[in-house]
Motif scaffolding. Structure first.
Motif, PDB file in Angstrom:
ATOM      1  N   THR A   1       8.254  -1.729 -14.957  1.00 34.71           N
ATOM      2  CA  THR A   1       7.160  -0.780 -14.766  1.00 34.71           C
ATOM      3  C   THR A   1       7.565   0.602 -15.277  1.00 34.71           C
ATOM      4  OG1 THR A   1       7.910  -0.162 -12.561  1.00 34.71           O
ATOM      5  CG2 THR A   1       6.330  -1.960 -12.698  1.00 34.71           C
ATOM      6  N   LEU A   2       6.561   1.340 -15.715  1.00 39.40           N
ATOM      7  CA  LEU A   2       6.756   2.734 -16.108  1.00 39.40           C
ATOM      8  C   LEU A   2       6.135   3.595 -15.030  1.00 39.40           C
ATOM      9  CD1 LEU A   2       5.700   2.439 -19.879  1.00 39.40           C
ATOM     10  CD2 LEU A   2       7.969   2.128 -18.878  1.00 39.40           C
ATOM     11  N   VAL A   3       6.889   4.511 -14.474  1.00 36.26           N
ATOM     12  CA  VAL A   3       6.418   5.313 -13.340  1.00 36.26           C
ATOM     13  C   VAL A   3       6.698   6.787 -13.622  1.00 36.26           C
ATOM     14  CG1 VAL A   3       6.558   5.617 -10.841  1.00 36.26           C
ATOM     15  CG2 VAL A   3       7.066   3.388 -11.834  1.00 36.26           C
ATOM     16  N   THR A   4       5.710   7.628 -13.391  1.00 36.04           N
ATOM     17  CA  THR A   4       5.943   9.060 -13.621  1.00 36.04           C
ATOM     18  C   THR A   4       6.640   9.688 -12.419  1.00 36.04           C
ATOM     19  OG1 THR A   4       3.849   9.842 -12.727  1.00 36.04           O
ATOM     20  CG2 THR A   4       3.860   9.175 -15.041  1.00 36.04           C
ATOM     21  N   ASP A   5       7.212  10.854 -12.668  1.00 31.66           N
ATOM     22  CA  ASP A   5       7.968  11.572 -11.623  1.00 31.66           C
ATOM     23  C   ASP A   5       7.224  11.638 -10.299  1.00 31.66           C
ATOM     24  OD1 ASP A   5      10.314  12.232 -12.871  1.00 31.66           O
ATOM     25  OD2 ASP A   5       9.479  14.026 -13.826  1.00 31.66           O
ATOM     26  N   GLN A   6       5.959  12.072 -10.388  1.00 29.52           N
ATOM     27  CA  GLN A   6       5.226  12.331  -9.146  1.00 29.52           C
ATOM     28  C   GLN A   6       4.930  11.055  -8.369  1.00 29.52           C
ATOM     29  OE1 GLN A   6       2.190  14.996  -8.580  1.00 29.52           O
ATOM     30  NE2 GLN A   6       3.212  16.680  -9.622  1.00 29.52           N
ATOM     31  N   PHE A   7       4.986   9.925  -9.026  1.00 26.67           N
ATOM     32  CA  PHE A   7       4.662   8.670  -8.360  1.00 26.67           C
ATOM     33  C   PHE A   7       5.901   7.801  -8.148  1.00 26.67           C
ATOM     34  CE2 PHE A   7       0.731  10.318  -9.862  1.00 26.67           C
ATOM     35  CZ  PHE A   7      -0.204   9.939  -8.919  1.00 26.67           C
ATOM     36  N   TRP A   8       7.067   8.423  -8.306  1.00 27.07           N
ATOM     37  CA  TRP A   8       8.298   7.646  -8.203  1.00 27.07           C
ATOM     38  C   TRP A   8       8.458   7.028  -6.817  1.00 27.07           C
ATOM     39  CZ3 TRP A   8      10.871   5.665 -11.954  1.00 27.07           C
ATOM     40  CH2 TRP A   8      12.116   5.086 -11.723  1.00 27.07           C
ATOM     41  N   SER A   9       8.191   7.814  -5.791  1.00 30.11           N
ATOM     42  CA  SER A   9       8.310   7.282  -4.424  1.00 30.11           C
ATOM     43  C   SER A   9       7.319   6.153  -4.190  1.00 30.11           C
ATOM     44  CB  SER A   9       8.060   8.392  -3.391  1.00 30.11           C
ATOM     45  OG  SER A   9       9.031   9.381  -3.509  1.00 30.11           O
ATOM     46  N   GLN A  10       6.100   6.323  -4.712  1.00 30.37           N
ATOM     47  CA  GLN A  10       5.111   5.260  -4.547  1.00 30.37           C
ATOM     48  C   GLN A  10       5.552   3.997  -5.280  1.00 30.37           C
ATOM     49  OE1 GLN A  10       1.266   5.515  -6.455  1.00 30.37           O
ATOM     50  NE2 GLN A  10       0.236   4.544  -4.727  1.00 30.37           N
ATOM     51  N   GLY A  11       6.189   4.189  -6.442  1.00 31.50           N
ATOM     52  CA  GLY A  11       6.698   3.030  -7.173  1.00 31.50           C
ATOM     53  C   GLY A  11       7.706   2.259  -6.345  1.00 31.50           C
ATOM     54  N   ASP A  12       8.604   2.982  -5.689  1.00 34.74           N
ATOM     55  CA  ASP A  12       9.585   2.324  -4.810  1.00 34.74           C
ATOM     56  C   ASP A  12       8.865   1.576  -3.690  1.00 34.74           C
ATOM     57  OD1 ASP A  12      11.630   3.374  -6.297  1.00 34.74           O
ATOM     58  OD2 ASP A  12      12.108   4.989  -4.887  1.00 34.74           O
ATOM     59  N   PHE A  13       7.864   2.242  -3.098  1.00 36.19           N
ATOM     60  CA  PHE A  13       7.144   1.642  -1.969  1.00 36.19           C
ATOM     61  C   PHE A  13       6.426   0.369  -2.400  1.00 36.19           C
ATOM     62  CE2 PHE A  13       3.486   0.979   0.720  1.00 36.19           C
ATOM     63  CZ  PHE A  13       3.983   1.177   1.995  1.00 36.19           C
ATOM     64  N   VAL A  14       5.695   0.456  -3.492  1.00 36.37           N
ATOM     65  CA  VAL A  14       4.915  -0.703  -3.946  1.00 36.37           C
ATOM     66  C   VAL A  14       5.841  -1.845  -4.354  1.00 36.37           C
ATOM     67  CG1 VAL A  14       3.314  -1.537  -5.702  1.00 36.37           C
ATOM     68  CG2 VAL A  14       2.930   0.674  -4.621  1.00 36.37           C
ATOM     69  N   ALA A  15       6.944  -1.504  -5.012  1.00 36.70           N
ATOM     70  CA  ALA A  15       7.889  -2.547  -5.429  1.00 36.70           C
ATOM     71  C   ALA A  15       8.420  -3.290  -4.205  1.00 36.70           C
ATOM     72  CB  ALA A  15       9.034  -1.923  -6.216  1.00 36.70           C
ATOM     73  N   THR A  16       8.786  -2.528  -3.180  1.00 41.01           N
ATOM     74  CA  THR A  16       9.332  -3.143  -1.973  1.00 41.01           C
ATOM     75  C   THR A  16       8.276  -3.959  -1.237  1.00 41.01           C
ATOM     76  OG1 THR A  16      10.907  -1.332  -1.760  1.00 41.01           O
ATOM     77  CG2 THR A  16      10.501  -2.671   0.214  1.00 41.01           C
ATOM     78  N   SER A  17       7.099  -3.362  -1.071  1.00 41.34           N
ATOM     79  CA  SER A  17       6.063  -4.062  -0.300  1.00 41.34           C
ATOM     80  C   SER A  17       5.513  -5.262  -1.052  1.00 41.34           C
ATOM     81  CB  SER A  17       4.934  -3.102   0.095  1.00 41.34           C
ATOM     82  OG  SER A  17       4.299  -2.603  -1.048  1.00 41.34           O
ATOM     83  N   SER A  18       5.691  -5.292  -2.363  1.00 45.40           N
ATOM     84  CA  SER A  18       5.249  -6.447  -3.155  1.00 45.40           C
ATOM     85  C   SER A  18       6.322  -7.515  -3.244  1.00 45.40           C
ATOM     86  CB  SER A  18       4.868  -6.009  -4.576  1.00 45.40           C
ATOM     87  OG  SER A  18       3.879  -5.015  -4.543  1.00 45.40           O
ATOM     88  N   GLY A  19       7.457  -7.263  -2.606  1.00 52.64           N
ATOM     89  CA  GLY A  19       8.530  -8.254  -2.614  1.00 52.64           C
ATOM     90  C   GLY A  19       9.356  -8.241  -3.896  1.00 52.64           C
TER      91      GLY A  19
END
Lengths: 355, 66
Positions: B2-20
């Motif tokens: 995935t490509l994630v911008t700075d401002q959404f980096w935390s959300q990227g971590d969250f979604v990755a974890t919650s998606s397994g």
């Protein structure tokens, strides 16, 4: 469920704030006894799982929902409404996970119909979405706390609303069925007469719509419809840009009477608002060209696809102002309205208690 | 990946974890990308294309731990 311990209620409150389990306001401490009382009120097993709440995928068990309801200040009678709202939002077409993660300011607007509104004293009149109505405030807040603590939504991490709006604290009201010239909203969505229901739409904050009736003007009903349609079609909304999603329209009793007295059924109002809420394609192209589909600049582009996407209900005090609630209009299902029966025949009577 | 911008980096971590998929490779982009104009986006693509291909091949470490 993980149990937290604290020396006293003041320390417990600080702990809940510190662990980001609150909405920023003080909460009622969800002691084991208070939660157990709330679970008993539902008549359901505390382990019963209603589904995974996005974006975090937490299991929405009755016990977890009850815990958040305690924190929100609910009384046991409110639980049936809270559970119905959660069930509604767990319907796949609601796209709860995506909705919680969007940068848009959407929040679940809950419209309650039926006898439960009287039983729980859910306000439908003056200031129904403002402060001063315990049931409205507590039920809406309970749903929000569930979205945070079960769904995992946290601002700037998993709830990416750029600004949000105050309805993200609580966004619940009843329809003023007694003042409506039409059947209850719930009936128009397929509920049986006399059934209690909750209707939920992920929506922006209310956009005020001023209109002064003139009983001597035969065009008054049409002027009112055009006034509301202009707000639905406001070019700052996602609906106008995407030409999709539902919108809710809260007609105050006076405005509803203008339309009802003109012989219009709810479906007629929905149809007219859908027809009138348009923008010229060229105008949309000037503002946000990336969202505009190919076509002639003079085409009238609808803000909502079909009349059923305009949710018309009666609420608020009588006067000059009705309100429009635009929606996010995105997600896999384009932000439709969802609807759920409020099950009260499973509930147990619990003596009112605040301790 | 995935490509994630700075401002959404935390959300990227969250979604990755919650998606397994907590270890799904992620490459960090500056924020914003959308709306920065054709030339700026082209420059960014040129700058990152090699890294993205490398991460996909497994030759380059993603930014997950960054």
């Amino acid at each position: 469920m993980n149990l937290l311990t604290a020396a006293d209620e003041a320390a417990a409150l600080e702990l809940l704030h510190h662990t980001e389990c609150t909405d920023g306001l003080p909460v009622v401490i969800p002691t084991r006894e208070r939660v157990a009382r709330m679970v008993v009120a539902t008549g359901l097993d505390g382990d019963l799982d209603l589904g995974a709440m996005g974006p975090g995928g937490g299991a929405a068990t009755i016990e977890k929902i009850a815990t958040n309801a305690v924190m929100a200040g609910c009384v046991p009678d409110h639980m049936s409404v809270v559970l119905a709202a959660i069930r509604a939002m767990l319907q796949p077409e609601f796209d709860l996970g995506e909705m919680q993660g969007t940068t848009h300011s959407t929040a679940p607007l809950m419209i309650v119909n039926g006898p439960v509104t009287l039983h729980c004293n859910i306000a439908a009149g003056f200031g129904a979405l403002g402060p001063g109505h315990r049931a409205n405030a507590s039920i809406g807040r309970a749903v929000r706390l569930c979205m945070m603590n079960i769904g995992g939504a946290r601002p700037g991490v998993s709830d990416m609303a750029l600004l949000g709006h105050p309805g993200k604290f609580s966004f619940c009201l009843a329809e003023d069925e007694a003042s409506s010239p039409w059947e209850p909203l719930a009936d128009s969505l397929g509920a049986a007469p006399g059934e209690s229901t909750v209707t939920v739409l992920g929506a922006e904050a209310p956009h005020s719509t001023i209109f002064v009736n003139d009983a001597d003007d035969p065009n008054s009903p049409q002027r009112l419809l055009r006034s509301i349609a202009a707000v639905i079609a406001n070019t700052g909304s996602n609906n106008a840009s995407f030409g999709a999603g539902a919108v809710a329209v809260a007609l105050n009793p006076e405005h509803a009477d203008v339309l009802g007295s003109a012989g219009m059924a709810r479906a007629d109002v929905q149809g007219e608002l859908c027809r009138l809420a348009t923008n010229r394609r060229g105008h949309l192209r000037q503002l946000n060209p990336g969202f505009v589909r190919p076509g002639d600049d003079d085409d009238a582009v609808r803000a909502v696809r079909r009349p059923d996407d305009v949710i018309v209900f009666v609420a608020g005090g009588s006067g000059l102002y009705s309100a429009v609630f635009p929606s996010w209009a995105a997600g896999a299902h384009h932000n439709p309205v969802v609807h759920e029966r409020i099950v009260t025949d499973e509930a147990c009577e619990i003596p009112f208690a605040t301790s | 990946m995935t490509l994630v911008t700075d401002q959404f980096w935390s959300q990227g971590d969250f979604v990755a974890t919650s998606s397994g998929m907590p270890d799904i490779p992620r490459v960090r982009l500056p924020h914003p990308v959308a709306g920065t104009g054709h030339d700026a986006m082209g420059q960014l693509a040129e700058q990152l294309a090699g890294k993205i291909v490398g991460v996909l091949r497994g030759d380059v470490a993603p930014d997950n731990a960054a």
